[in-house]
Structures are given as C-alpha cells and as structure tokens.
Design a protein around this motif. Structure first.
Motif, PDB file in Angstrom:
ATOM      1  N   SER A  96       0.819  -1.219   0.000  1.00  0.00           N
ATOM      2  CA  SER A  96       0.000   0.000   0.000  1.00  0.00           C
ATOM      3  C   SER A  96       0.849   1.264   0.000  1.00  0.00           C
ATOM      4  O   SER A  96       1.814   1.368   0.767  1.00  0.00           O
ATOM      5  CB  SER A  96      -0.881   0.045   1.259  1.00  0.00           C
ATOM      6  N   ASN A  97       0.484   2.218  -0.847  1.00  0.00           N
ATOM      7  CA  ASN A  97       1.106   3.552  -0.898  1.00  0.00           C
ATOM      8  C   ASN A  97       2.548   3.552  -1.417  1.00  0.00           C
ATOM      9  O   ASN A  97       3.209   4.593  -1.369  1.00  0.00           O
ATOM     10  CB  ASN A  97       1.084   4.234   0.483  1.00  0.00           C
ATOM     11  N   LYS A  98       3.026   2.398  -1.904  1.00  0.00           N
ATOM     12  CA  LYS A  98       4.399   2.357  -2.413  1.00  0.00           C
ATOM     13  C   LYS A  98       4.413   2.436  -3.938  1.00  0.00           C
ATOM     14  O   LYS A  98       3.416   2.777  -4.561  1.00  0.00           O
ATOM     15  CB  LYS A  98       5.087   1.092  -1.891  1.00  0.00           C
ATOM     16  N   LYS A  99       5.575   2.110  -4.521  1.00  0.00           N
ATOM     17  CA  LYS A  99       5.721   2.238  -5.975  1.00  0.00           C
ATOM     18  C   LYS A  99       5.782   0.871  -6.644  1.00  0.00           C
ATOM     19  O   LYS A  99       6.588   0.018  -6.265  1.00  0.00           O
ATOM     20  CB  LYS A  99       7.018   2.995  -6.294  1.00  0.00           C
ATOM     21  N   ALA A 100       4.969   0.681  -7.667  1.00  0.00           N
ATOM     22  CA  ALA A 100       4.922  -0.596  -8.378  1.00  0.00           C
ATOM     23  C   ALA A 100       5.299  -0.424  -9.841  1.00  0.00           C
ATOM     24  O   ALA A 100       5.052   0.620 -10.447  1.00  0.00           O
ATOM     25  CB  ALA A 100       3.529  -1.196  -8.284  1.00  0.00           C
ATOM     26  N   LEU A 101       5.898  -1.478 -10.385  1.00  0.00           N
ATOM     27  CA  LEU A 101       6.170  -1.537 -11.822  1.00  0.00           C
ATOM     28  C   LEU A 101       5.320  -2.660 -12.404  1.00  0.00           C
ATOM     29  O   LEU A 101       5.304  -3.782 -11.877  1.00  0.00           O
ATOM     30  CB  LEU A 101       7.661  -1.828 -12.048  1.00  0.00           C
ATOM     31  N   ILE A 102       4.590  -2.354 -13.477  1.00  0.00           N
ATOM     32  CA  ILE A 102       3.765  -3.372 -14.134  1.00  0.00           C
ATOM     33  C   ILE A 102       4.159  -3.457 -15.604  1.00  0.00           C
ATOM     34  O   ILE A 102       4.315  -2.422 -16.265  1.00  0.00           O
ATOM     35  CB  ILE A 102       2.262  -3.051 -13.983  1.00  0.00           C
ATOM     36  N   LEU A 103       4.383  -4.656 -16.103  1.00  0.00           N
ATOM     37  CA  LEU A 103       4.688  -4.868 -17.518  1.00  0.00           C
ATOM     38  C   LEU A 103       3.424  -5.212 -18.276  1.00  0.00           C
ATOM     39  O   LEU A 103       2.742  -6.180 -17.931  1.00  0.00           O
ATOM     40  CB  LEU A 103       5.729  -5.993 -17.684  1.00  0.00           C
ATOM     41  N   GLU A 104       3.127  -4.432 -19.301  1.00  0.00           N
ATOM     42  CA  GLU A 104       1.910  -4.636 -20.091  1.00  0.00           C
ATOM     43  C   GLU A 104       2.260  -5.172 -21.483  1.00  0.00           C
ATOM     44  O   GLU A 104       3.364  -4.948 -21.941  1.00  0.00           O
ATOM     45  CB  GLU A 104       1.155  -3.300 -20.229  1.00  0.00           C
ATOM     46  N   THR A 142      14.742   0.012 -14.341  1.00  0.00           N
ATOM     47  CA  THR A 142      13.519   0.602 -13.764  1.00  0.00           C
ATOM     48  C   THR A 142      13.176  -0.015 -12.407  1.00  0.00           C
ATOM     49  O   THR A 142      12.678   0.680 -11.517  1.00  0.00           O
ATOM     50  CB  THR A 142      12.317   0.440 -14.728  1.00  0.00           C
ATOM     51  N   LEU A 143      13.458  -1.291 -12.251  1.00  0.00           N
ATOM     52  CA  LEU A 143      13.054  -1.906 -10.970  1.00  0.00           C
ATOM     53  C   LEU A 143      13.850  -1.361  -9.791  1.00  0.00           C
ATOM     54  O   LEU A 143      13.426  -1.493  -8.633  1.00  0.00           O
ATOM     55  CB  LEU A 143      13.081  -3.438 -11.043  1.00  0.00           C
ATOM     56  N   GLU A 144      14.972  -0.709 -10.101  1.00  0.00           N
ATOM     57  CA  GLU A 144      15.738  -0.062  -9.025  1.00  0.00           C
ATOM     58  C   GLU A 144      14.949   1.095  -8.399  1.00  0.00           C
ATOM     59  O   GLU A 144      15.213   1.493  -7.277  1.00  0.00           O
ATOM     60  CB  GLU A 144      17.066   0.490  -9.578  1.00  0.00           C
ATOM     61  N   THR A 145      13.996   1.634  -9.150  1.00  0.00           N
ATOM     62  CA  THR A 145      13.288   2.850  -8.716  1.00  0.00           C
ATOM     63  C   THR A 145      11.934   2.562  -8.067  1.00  0.00           C
ATOM     64  O   THR A 145      11.228   3.492  -7.692  1.00  0.00           O
ATOM     65  CB  THR A 145      13.045   3.787  -9.923  1.00  0.00           C
ATOM     66  N   VAL A 146      11.559   1.287  -7.977  1.00  0.00           N
ATOM     67  CA  VAL A 146      10.239   0.962  -7.406  1.00  0.00           C
ATOM     68  C   VAL A 146      10.389   0.016  -6.210  1.00  0.00           C
ATOM     69  O   VAL A 146      11.485  -0.495  -5.935  1.00  0.00           O
ATOM     70  CB  VAL A 146       9.307   0.308  -8.467  1.00  0.00           C
ATOM     71  N   ASP A 147       9.265  -0.231  -5.525  1.00  0.00           N
ATOM     72  CA  ASP A 147       9.277  -1.138  -4.376  1.00  0.00           C
ATOM     73  C   ASP A 147       8.904  -2.565  -4.752  1.00  0.00           C
ATOM     74  O   ASP A 147       9.287  -3.514  -4.071  1.00  0.00           O
ATOM     75  CB  ASP A 147       8.296  -0.630  -3.304  1.00  0.00           C
ATOM     76  N   VAL A 148       8.129  -2.676  -5.831  1.00  0.00           N
ATOM     77  CA  VAL A 148       7.646  -4.007  -6.212  1.00  0.00           C
ATOM     78  C   VAL A 148       7.362  -4.044  -7.712  1.00  0.00           C
ATOM     79  O   VAL A 148       6.880  -3.074  -8.292  1.00  0.00           O
ATOM     80  CB  VAL A 148       6.374  -4.389  -5.400  1.00  0.00           C
ATOM     81  N   VAL A 149       7.730  -5.169  -8.338  1.00  0.00           N
ATOM     82  CA  VAL A 149       7.377  -5.361  -9.751  1.00  0.00           C
ATOM     83  C   VAL A 149       6.435  -6.560  -9.859  1.00  0.00           C
ATOM     84  O   VAL A 149       6.627  -7.579  -9.187  1.00  0.00           O
ATOM     85  CB  VAL A 149       8.644  -5.518 -10.627  1.00  0.00           C
TER      86      VAL A 149
END
Lengths: 359, 359
Positions: A96-104, A142-149
């Motif tokens: 919750s409230n963190k940063k996610a990466l999603i591959l589309e 990019t995953l270095e910049t988020v909390d979860v992928v």
C-alpha cells in the motif's frame, strides 16, 4: 463500446456486438483446462455440500498442509486464498502507498489492485517486435526505482514465458535494490518441465513472492482456490489482512479429490504441448500470426485483415475469443484463444479456413 | 492461553484445555440455525459442483436480482459479498484512515477490519448492568466526533437488540453530523417481526449501511454469502474495491434452492421464540443469569461459580460453548451458547442440572 473486462462471458459478447446467439457456443475466452475437472470430481458424494454447514477452519490448517505437500514448500511459506484474485489483492495491499512496476500487456487485476491500494504505477511494455519478450535492460534499471514489480509467468494474454535465467537475474538484481518481485504463476501448471517454476528461487530470495491458482489447471473457476508462496514474515502479514473464512468449504473438502490423480497435471502438459504444436503449424499455414505460447492460450492476429471483422465472423459461427481491447498495448489488435478440446480446436481451424477462403 | 478468536472449532477447545474428546461432541459455539439447511438442499443435483467449471458472472447480476427481491430493495442498493465477513471488510476499507466508534462487547471483526484499514477507534461499552442495553446518551454525543459507528443488531455475543425507535434516533442524529451508521444485521432473520429490521430506514437515510448474511439463517457457513444494503454511491465504491469472482458459484447456483421454501425463515422465528422462552425459564430456575436474547444465541453466567470451572465441566460432557475471553469487556465472565435443536438443548439443561446438584 464497453468491452467486458474478463473472458468467460459469452452472453455479454453477443449483447455487446448485437449479433445473434443462435448456434451452439464454443467459449474460447476463458483459459481453463479443457481436460478438466479431473474424473474423480464426477464421483464426489453430494454430501460435500451439506457438510458445509460447519464453519471452515479459519486457519485452513489441513488445506495448507495438502497444498504445501503438493508444491514441496513449507506450510509456513504458504497462504491459501480465495482464488488467485485474493492472492493478488492481498499482495497489492502489502505494498500500500508504495511504488509498483507493471509490464503490459498483462492481466488487468494487478493494476486494479494497485490502484485500490494507492500504489504509484510505473508501466513498461513487453517487446512486441520480439514476440513479447521481456525488455530486460529497461526492466533491470527501472526496478531499481520501485518497491515491487508485478510479472505474470507465463504471461496472460500472450502465453509467452521468460526464461529461468532471466528471472533469476531480475530477482537477484531486485534483491540488491530491496525491490520485491511478485510473479503470478497462475498458469505454471500447464507449462512443460524444461521451463522451471520458481519455487526453488523463492527458497533463496526473500524478495520473491509467488502467486498460484488451482482454478485453471483443474477447471474449477467457480470453486476458487489460490495461494501465495513467500517468506514466512510476508505470509504472516498477508494472513493478518485476510478476511475470515475467505475460502469456501466445498473446495476445501474437494482438495483430496483434486490431488488424487497424480498424473492429471503431467498428462495435461503432454497433451497441451502436442495441441500447441499442431495449432501453431496450422494457423501459421493459414497466414495468421500466433504468439510462441507455452500456456493454454495464445494471441492470434490475421495478417491481412482488421481483427474486428474477424471477431464478428467468429461470433457468428459460435466461437467466442477473448477480445483484447482492455489489454494495455494491444487495444484490439489481437484476439486471444484458449486451447480447447481437440474437437473444438478443429472446429476453430475449420471456421478460420473458411474465413481465409472467403476473403 | 491462546483462545480461538471464533467459535465452531471444537477440536481447538479440547487441545487448548488438554481435556479428552472421548464423547460425542455438541457444538454450541457456532451460531447457526439448527433447523437448517432447508430440506430442499438435500435434493440438490451434485452437478452443481461440475457446473462450477465456468467463471461466475463477475457482476453477479442474477444473484443480486434474487437477493434484492428477497429483501425488497433495489439491486442498485445491494452488493453481494463473500459472506458477511467481506461485507465488514469492504465497509471498513470505505472509511480507511477515518475515525470509527465501536460498541463492545461485539463481533471482533469490526475492530480487526478497522485496524487493517487504519481507522482510529473510539470504544464505548454496552450497559452491562442494564442487560447490555445501548448507552444512548454517551453514544449520541460520541458519534458526533467520529466518521462511522459500527453496531451489531441483534448484538453478537449478547443476543440483545436495540429498539427501532432508538436506532432511528441514532441514525437521525448521526445524519445531522455526517456520521455513517453501519449496522451488522447478520442475525436479523432470526428475530421475530415486532423488532423491525432497518430496511425502510435505509431508504430514507443515506448514512445507513446495513450488512446481512445468509450464512447463519440457512446454516451454510462454508458456502459464504453475505450482502450490503446501502446508498447507490456507496455500493458502487464498495464494488470497485471488491476482488473479482469473490463469491463462489456453488452458493450462487444454490440461491434458488435456498429461497424456495418461503416459510423456512418464518418457521425458524416461531420455533426459536418458543425455545428461547423455555431455555430462559429453565436456566433462570437453575440460578444461571442469561441475557434477554432475541437471537439464536445467549450469554450465560453461573451466579455461584467461576465460569472457567463450568467451561471445563461442559467440555468434559461433550458440550462446547463459546468462551468469551476474546470479547472486550467480557473477558471470560460469561459463556455464549447457540440455541441448538430441542434434543441438544435438553442435553445442555440436563448437564447444567447435574452441575448445579453436584456443587
């Protein structure tokens, strides 16, 4: 047009397009095992419904034990959920409230769950020109910049699958940057064994969270059973957020029946590999592009025609593919088909051959 | 001692107390209708399990229509949920990060859900000296200071019920202070008709959110079906946060069967009223205090003995009451009993008579 967000709703496809549903309908839009449910399910005592007049064990101890045996993981690393969907939502809630990466393009519920739990979403796309392979370089930076992928493996809707080596590199790199990697393996039980699942990596890397489902492989979408495999601490937190009696007792009581035929999953893999090879040869010879899928579904594109016409033609012939208007980056330029029974797959090929001959 | 957080787990009560489970067990700890499930359930075609190899309609249109007919509310004011538990959690999520008022002792999941969704909780207690009645004055002034108040009617674990007039006053006062009132009516179908349910008030007051459940009245705790009745806008937001395919298709397919016997609920009310009158007369004559319950359960207290001894004695005789150690404000000073079948209630009275004679 308001396209339905999920497959498995033939009636909605007809009412949406205004076409008549006057033939037998072949539903290619839901990704279920056409060989399922297992035979033993047909011999189940209907008493299983009446024994449901007891509350399920809120800790699902026996079900957890059975699934952990089936998957070869400790029960402390396992949480049973109300289908794969609850596994996704509990995981999104965890971040919750963190940063996610999603591959589309991918399954739409990662994005929906992340929005509900107020995650900031960064989007990357699979490399469509390279048959929807992972954009490794971009992904690693990019995953270095988020909390979860969030990854789906094999990916829905493409059916394509990243290699074990690539996954290991991603998870390792993510680990050094304290990024969690969520891999939805809802379709992993369909995939032949040279594509290893990630269970062994989960034992090594605390940042790896695996989501699985029994819904698809056993063709029990209405009974709802999924699970999370992750570090003990994560499992404990997810469990702390789970609603009580989330899983119904019918599916809990049916677990021994589902796991009874130990060859069911293996037989499905062998059968599916043959069907995929056959379908891809035939479809390519008819000048359709299909994704190099290893799962029980694939994307298809007519190389000469707009897909909207093809969709209507198929609906008129009782075939319901999954439209791709709601998949980010696809926007209707493909159709997704489940691998159905041999008979149904033959009918699909027959109808596509007619389509090709008449244009 | 780690007391289980919910009833319906006889094995845990034995392993916890170290007592032997060598007799037939009578489970008085789960609040289910002893007259259920309805007879028609026994005639159900087991095919209902196999038809579950289709995804449930993600909008549950047909189920919503049936429940809305049953309750006499518009389908726009109704959301079907995975048991009453999901109704509670979605409602708490709706008020994330806000201020809640909870009246104790009550069902523990309001507090748990509010904690998960980061609500600040103010606590008031029912007036134990006045048979667990509402502390009206304090309640009316305190609700001015919060965003939402959670009430349970009839209240679990006391079985007591606030009057319609009191509820109307609370809701009206809350409305002028923009406070929402959540009323969990999970046991309302057991209550005789002079205690009106709040459906009509919901039509007048936008701030009233009703939670209900079919789990208890139909004795189908393992099948999981609840619902929310609220203003259209609230329903739309709750639905937007709901996990997809949250409700299994077995219970969806069984709905017409459950609603078939239109006298089932009424017959239950009539039968229950007689049993409650009989039980309270008998128990009081044995010098036990019991709450003036209108529901299918009641709190009991031995006026001469510590309840821990009584609990052990009952377990030794195969009777499983619900301990009250996990109810705030009760802390084990009472035991909760479900109203079971006449035969089981007689056995309970017989064992309690022996208990009384031997001390």
């Amino acid at each position: 047009m308001k396209w339905p967000a999920h497959g498995g709703q033939p009636e909605k496809m007809y009412s949406l397009t205004g076409l008549k549903q006057d033939k037998q309908v072949y539903d290619f839009s839901a990704n279920l095992n056409p060989l399922g449910p297992p035979e033993a399910m047909k011999l189940v005592d209907p008493q299983i419904l009446y024994t449901s007049n007891r509350y399920p064990d809120p800790d699902y101890l026996e079900a957890t034990r059975q699934i952990s045996l089936h998957e070869g993981v400790s029960k402390h690393n396992l949480l049973a959920t109300n289908g794969g969907a609850e596994a996704i939502f509990l995981t999104a809630q965890f971040f919750s409230n963190k940063k996610a990466l999603i591959l589309e393009p991918t399954f739409s519920e990662y994005r929906r769950a992340c929005s509900i739990y107020n995650l900031t979403i960064t989007t990357l796309t699979y490399d469509e020109k390279n048959e929807f392979s992972l954009p490794m370089e971009n992904l690693l930076s990019t995953l270095e910049t988020v909390d979860v992928v969030f990854l789906c493996r094999p990916n829905n809707p493409t059916g394509t699958m990243s290699s074990y080596a690539d996954m290991k590199q991603i998870i390792e790199h993510a680990s050094t940057h304290h990024t969690a990697v969520v891999v939805d393996e809802a379709f992993i039980h369909f995939v032949r064994s040279e594509f290893e699942d990630l269970t062994s990596l989960q034992k090594t890397y605390d940042n790896l969270i695996l989501l699985r489902s029994l819904t698809k492989i056993f063709s029990i979408p209405g009974l709802r059973l999924g699970y999370v495999i992750a570090h003990e601490k994560i499992i404990r937190t997810l469990k702390g957020n789970q609603i009580p009696w989330s899983i119904n007792s019918v599916v809990i009581n049916l677990l021994p029946t589902l796991f009874k035929d130990q060859h069911f999953i293996k037989n499905t893999k062998v059968w599916l590999e043959q069907q995929l090879a056959y379908l891809s040869t035939e479809l390519r010879s008819l000048d359709f592009y299909i994704t190099p899928s290893v799962a029980n579904f694939y994307l298809l594109k007519d190389l000469h025609q707009d897909q909207a016409n093809l969709l209507n033609y198929l609906l008129e012939h009782g075939i319901i593919p999954r439209h791709t208007h709601t998949f980010i980056g696809l926007d209707g330029r493909y159709l997704r088909f489940a691998v159905r029974t041999e008979e149904e797959n033959h009918y699909l090929l027959h109808v596509l051959k007619m389509w090709r001959e008449n244009r």
